[in-house]
Scaffold this motif. Structure first.
Motif, short mmCIF file in Angstrom:
data_model
loop_
_atom_site.label_atom_id
_atom_site.label_comp_id
_atom_site.label_asym_id
_atom_site.label_seq_id
_atom_site.Cartn_x
_atom_site.Cartn_y
_atom_site.Cartn_z
N LYS A 140 3.87 7.26 -8.89
CA LYS A 140 3.49 6.08 -9.57
C LYS A 140 4.45 4.81 -9.45
O LYS A 140 5.30 5.47 -10.67
CB LYS A 140 2.44 6.20 -10.24
N ASN A 141 4.84 3.85 -9.97
CA ASN A 141 5.44 2.67 -10.23
C ASN A 141 4.91 1.71 -12.06
O ASN A 141 3.81 2.06 -11.71
CB ASN A 141 5.83 1.75 -9.65
N LEU A 142 5.55 2.49 -13.12
CA LEU A 142 5.16 1.77 -14.32
C LEU A 142 5.28 0.40 -13.97
O LEU A 142 6.15 -0.41 -13.69
CB LEU A 142 5.81 2.20 -15.56
N ALA A 143 3.95 -0.85 -14.02
CA ALA A 143 4.38 -1.43 -13.57
C ALA A 143 4.66 -2.50 -14.50
O ALA A 143 4.36 -3.07 -15.96
CB ALA A 143 2.16 -2.02 -13.27
N GLY A 144 5.37 -3.52 -14.84
CA GLY A 144 6.27 -4.33 -15.46
C GLY A 144 7.04 -3.62 -16.41
O GLY A 144 8.39 -4.12 -17.02
N GLY A 145 7.78 -2.36 -15.88
CA GLY A 145 8.81 -1.74 -16.46
C GLY A 145 8.98 -1.60 -18.41
O GLY A 145 8.27 -1.80 -18.77
N ALA A 193 0.68 -1.39 -0.07
CA ALA A 193 0.14 0.35 -0.06
C ALA A 193 1.01 0.78 0.14
O ALA A 193 1.88 1.01 0.89
CB ALA A 193 -0.88 0.33 1.43
N GLY A 194 0.29 2.20 -0.70
CA GLY A 194 1.47 3.58 -0.81
C GLY A 194 1.99 4.10 -1.89
O GLY A 194 2.48 4.77 -2.26
N ILE A 195 2.57 2.81 -3.07
CA ILE A 195 2.90 2.84 -4.07
C ILE A 195 1.69 1.76 -5.90
O ILE A 195 1.83 1.29 -5.55
CB ILE A 195 4.11 1.68 -3.77
N PRO A 196 0.97 3.38 -5.23
CA PRO A 196 0.31 3.17 -6.83
C PRO A 196 0.84 2.84 -7.98
O PRO A 196 2.43 3.49 -8.06
CB PRO A 196 -0.52 4.14 -7.07
N GLU A 197 0.17 1.71 -8.29
CA GLU A 197 1.09 1.40 -10.37
C GLU A 197 0.09 2.00 -11.22
O GLU A 197 -0.90 2.35 -10.97
CB GLU A 197 1.20 0.20 -10.21
N SER A 238 12.57 0.93 -10.33
CA SER A 238 11.33 2.44 -10.41
C SER A 238 10.13 2.34 -8.58
O SER A 238 9.68 3.27 -8.46
CB SER A 238 10.90 2.27 -11.36
N PHE A 239 10.15 1.13 -8.50
CA PHE A 239 8.79 0.77 -7.22
C PHE A 239 10.09 1.26 -5.82
O PHE A 239 9.29 1.94 -5.35
CB PHE A 239 9.40 -0.90 -7.02
N TYR A 240 11.44 1.11 -5.88
CA TYR A 240 12.53 1.38 -4.73
C TYR A 240 12.45 3.38 -4.82
O TYR A 240 12.31 3.43 -3.93
CB TYR A 240 13.23 0.91 -4.83
N ALA A 241 12.24 3.32 -6.58
CA ALA A 241 12.58 5.38 -6.34
C ALA A 241 11.52 5.50 -5.67
O ALA A 241 11.25 6.85 -4.74
CB ALA A 241 12.88 5.49 -8.16
N ALA A 242 9.54 5.46 -6.40
CA ALA A 242 9.12 5.51 -5.96
C ALA A 242 9.11 5.58 -4.31
O ALA A 242 8.79 6.69 -3.94
CB ALA A 242 7.54 5.16 -6.43
N GLN A 243 9.08 4.68 -3.54
CA GLN A 243 9.46 3.97 -1.79
C GLN A 243 10.34 6.14 -1.58
O GLN A 243 9.89 6.68 -0.70
CB GLN A 243 10.42 3.20 -1.45
N ALA A 303 5.39 11.66 -10.81
CA ALA A 303 6.35 11.40 -10.96
C ALA A 303 5.94 10.17 -11.65
O ALA A 303 5.43 9.20 -10.35
CB ALA A 303 6.55 11.36 -9.88
N ILE A 304 5.83 9.51 -12.63
CA ILE A 304 6.26 8.62 -12.75
C ILE A 304 7.46 7.62 -13.26
O ILE A 304 7.79 8.09 -13.74
CB ILE A 304 4.87 8.25 -14.43
N LEU A 305 7.22 6.03 -12.50
CA LEU A 305 8.80 5.94 -12.49
C LEU A 305 8.87 5.02 -13.28
O LEU A 305 7.83 3.95 -13.24
CB LEU A 305 9.61 5.27 -10.95
N VAL A 306 9.94 4.44 -13.69
CA VAL A 306 10.43 3.70 -14.80
C VAL A 306 11.53 3.09 -15.35
O VAL A 306 12.52 3.62 -14.61
CB VAL A 306 10.06 4.02 -16.60
#
Length: 107
Positions: free
Chosen positions: A93-98, A7-11, A77-82, A67-70
């Motif tokens: 947001k994290n781009l699902a699947g990069g 929770a807290g890191i939307p995709e 990108s998940f760690y960057a979003a965190q 900001a959308i992280l890729v």
């Protein structure tokens, strides 16, 4: 189904991102891959801030913009979003699947 995204890191899915780009939304897309990876192609308009440089380049990111992280697969990108969230950025947001999942335009 189990998701590694707590929770807290939307995709955002690649299709959602493509639709928003097509609509002309002004999005801040941050590609956290290393420069040698980015030369293979990136999402048009994305800026490259490698994950290792993110702490010293926070001043380049507008905290008012979404900001959308890729990255290649969605992990870095998940760690960057965190990291951004921990530093006061609430619109991440994290781009699902990069880039592996990205089938849209590249530059």
């Amino acid at each position: 189904m189990f998701s590694r995204q707590p929770a807290g890191i939307p995709e955002i899915t690649p299709d959602e991102l493509k639709a928003r780009l097509k609509q002309g939304e002004d999005l801040l897309i941050i590609d956290v891959r290393e420069p040698m990876e980015v030369v293979t192609g990136k999402i048009p308009g994305a800026i490259n801030i490698p994950l290792s440089q993110l702490p010293r380049r926070l001043h380049e990111i507008d905290p008012e913009k979404e900001a959308i992280l890729v990255c290649r697969s969605g992990s870095r990108s998940f760690y960057a979003a965190q990291f951004l969230q921990a530093n006061g950025f609430s619109k991440v947001k994290n781009l699902a699947g990069g880039m592996i999942s990205w089938d849209g335009e590249i530059e």
